[in-house]
Enzyme design. Structure first.
Site, PDB file in Angstrom:
ATOM      1  N   GLY A 115      38.235  52.431  48.544  1.00 14.58           N
ATOM      2  CA  GLY A 115      37.384  52.634  47.204  1.00 14.58           C
ATOM      3  C   GLY A 115      36.878  54.002  47.173  1.00 14.58           C
ATOM      4  O   GLY A 115      37.524  54.884  47.924  1.00 14.58           O
ATOM      5  N   ASN A 116      35.912  54.310  46.420  1.00 19.92           N
ATOM      6  CA  ASN A 116      35.324  55.707  46.444  1.00 19.92           C
ATOM      7  C   ASN A 116      33.961  55.477  45.842  1.00 19.92           C
ATOM      8  O   ASN A 116      33.569  54.560  45.676  1.00 19.92           O
ATOM      9  CB  ASN A 116      36.258  56.626  45.230  1.00 19.92           C
ATOM     10  CG  ASN A 116      36.267  55.913  43.899  1.00 19.92           C
ATOM     11  OD1 ASN A 116      35.075  55.948  43.198  1.00 19.92           O
ATOM     12  ND2 ASN A 116      37.377  55.470  43.248  1.00 19.92           N
TER      13      ASN A 116
END
Ligand code: PMT
Length: 400
Positions: free
Chosen positions: A209-210
């Protein structure tokens, strides 16, 4: 009467197109508006104050001081009186002074004091219009919320032909009527806004993810909805709630799901703003069972996700496409490359090198780069205000 009770300030500056203003005033008065005219000193050479005061039914103002009666014209009172201020024709000189906060005549002092929406009709010869200084002034004024009525192309007073003509009085009065009756040209239009991160599954427990929180994209969705647009918000995993009840929200997890959702709504939309931080890559294979720890190193093979914006750039017909660029170096260069490569109308650059900008913060600092104008850099603001700036920019693009 479509402008009953509306108070409109008309600023007239020194350009030949001032000869069209008497007809505009007559049209506005016929629709029930109250009109107050302020002229710059040079405008007197193009149209007489007597004509404008006769049609508006009010004395035309030019000076701070009325020496004959020993009174002064309060720029603050005039500015607070107005529901809308239109400056037409707006010369290169007045636009430059507006952009730089100068107040060496009554009209400019009123502009600086105005709390109402200000609209300008830049009007001049084609080379002055095309000059980088004029273009930058117009772009910065648009960025600060001034609405721009674009000049038309045609035969100019100089004998040249090109862009610089002030639209006809009927067009200006229609614009004003539209402004009061619809407020935003975006009202009733359909938009897709993406927000937040995407999560790319490694197995049922883990993902790539980020750090996107979703704040920026969701603020844009709210800003569009406030202006009466129909908004489909496609949000990656985010705990941020949208505020406008008219927003239709579709929560997704992965880039593939985001692509599917965008594709589903794209054909019937008028615009797409992609603020989401979409993962460029995903694991080639997502394991269906939890991967057990065995080795000391572990390799995941990644494969590229579809670039959603680039795909929509290929499909676009009427749609306005606004992307984001999150950069760490050579920011303008990379953002411009994305603007052209993905066939966008504008790109909003935020750089992780700027304090308070990017992921997670309640603030952001942006530069908007478009095909039509020079880049416009905004100061650090709250994401709500940044969203307003982006939507105002979209509004101006929508006019052109
Ligand atoms: O959510 P917040 O915490 O408020 O943070 C906001 C933000 C920093 C995430 C936001 O302002 C932002 O910059 N979003 C875009 C981040 C990004 O992915 O930038 P990029 O330069 O990698 O991508 C360029 C554009 O292509 C983006 O509009 C992106 O949405 C789009 N893209 C990227 C990859 C991909 N596979 N498909 C895409 O459509």
């Amino acid at each position: 009467m479509k402008l009953s009770g509306k108070k409109i300030l008309i600023g007239v500056t020194g350009g030949i197109a001032a000869y069209k203003i008497p007809i505009l005033i007559r049209n506005l008065i016929k629709e029930g508006a109250e009109v107050q005219v302020i002229m710059t000193p040079d405008a007197h050479g193009f149209v007489t104050p007597l004509t404008l005061s006769t049609l508006s039914g009010r004395p035309v103002l030019t000076d701070f001081f009325d020496k004959k009666n020993g009174t002064w014209n309060s720029h603050v009172d005039l500015a607070l009186w107005a529901d809308l201020m239109l400056i037409a024709p707006a010369t290169a000189n007045t636009l430059a002074k507006m952009n730089h906060g100068m107040a060496d005549n009554l009209l400019l002092a009123v502009y600086l004091s105005a709390r109402c929406r200000v609209v300008v009709a830049p009007t001049m010869d084609l080379d002055m219009m095309a000059h980088v200084a004029t273009q930058q002034n117009i772009a910065q004024l648009a960025a600060s919320g001034v609405l721009i009525i674009p000049a038309e192309k045609g035969f100019l007073a100089s004998g040249l032909t090109g862009e610089g003509r002030m639209p006809e009085p009927e067009t200006l009065s229609e614009y004003i009527i539209h402004y009061f009756n619809h407020k935003s040209i975006l009202a009733g239009t359909s938009w897709i806004v993406t927000a937040g991160p995407t999560f790319e599954a490694i197995d049922p427990i883990r993902y790539i993810g980020n750090h996107s929180s979703g704040k920026m994209g969701i603020a844009i969705a709210d800003a569009l909805a406030i202006r009466g647009a129909h908004v489909t918000l496609i949000a990656g995993p985010s705990s941020v709630l949208h505020k406008q009840p008219t927003i239709r929200r579709e929560d997704i997890t992965s880039a593939e799901e985001m692509l599917e959702a965008v594709e589903k709504h794209f054909a019937e939309s008028d615009g797409l703003i992609m603020a989401a931080a979409v993962a460029d890559y995903k694991p080639l294979q997502a394991h269906t069972k939890k991967i057990k720890k065995s080795e000391t190193t572990f390799t995941i093979k990644l494969t590229a996700n579809t670039d959603i914006l680039a795909r929509m750039g290929q499909l676009k017909q009427k749609q306005l496409l606004i992307g984001f660029a999150l950069e760490t170096h050579d920011a303008i260069k990379h953002a411009e490359e994305k603007l052209h490569k993905k066939n966008l109308d504008a790109i909003v650059l935020n750089s992780l090198q700027d304090a308070g900008a990017g992921f997670g913060y309640d603030t952001n600092q942006i530069t908007i780069i478009s095909k039509q104008q020079s880049p416009v850099t905004f100061p650090l603001k709250s994401k709500t205000e940044v969203a307003e700036d982006i939507v105002s920019f979209a509004e101006n693009l929508f006019h052109t």
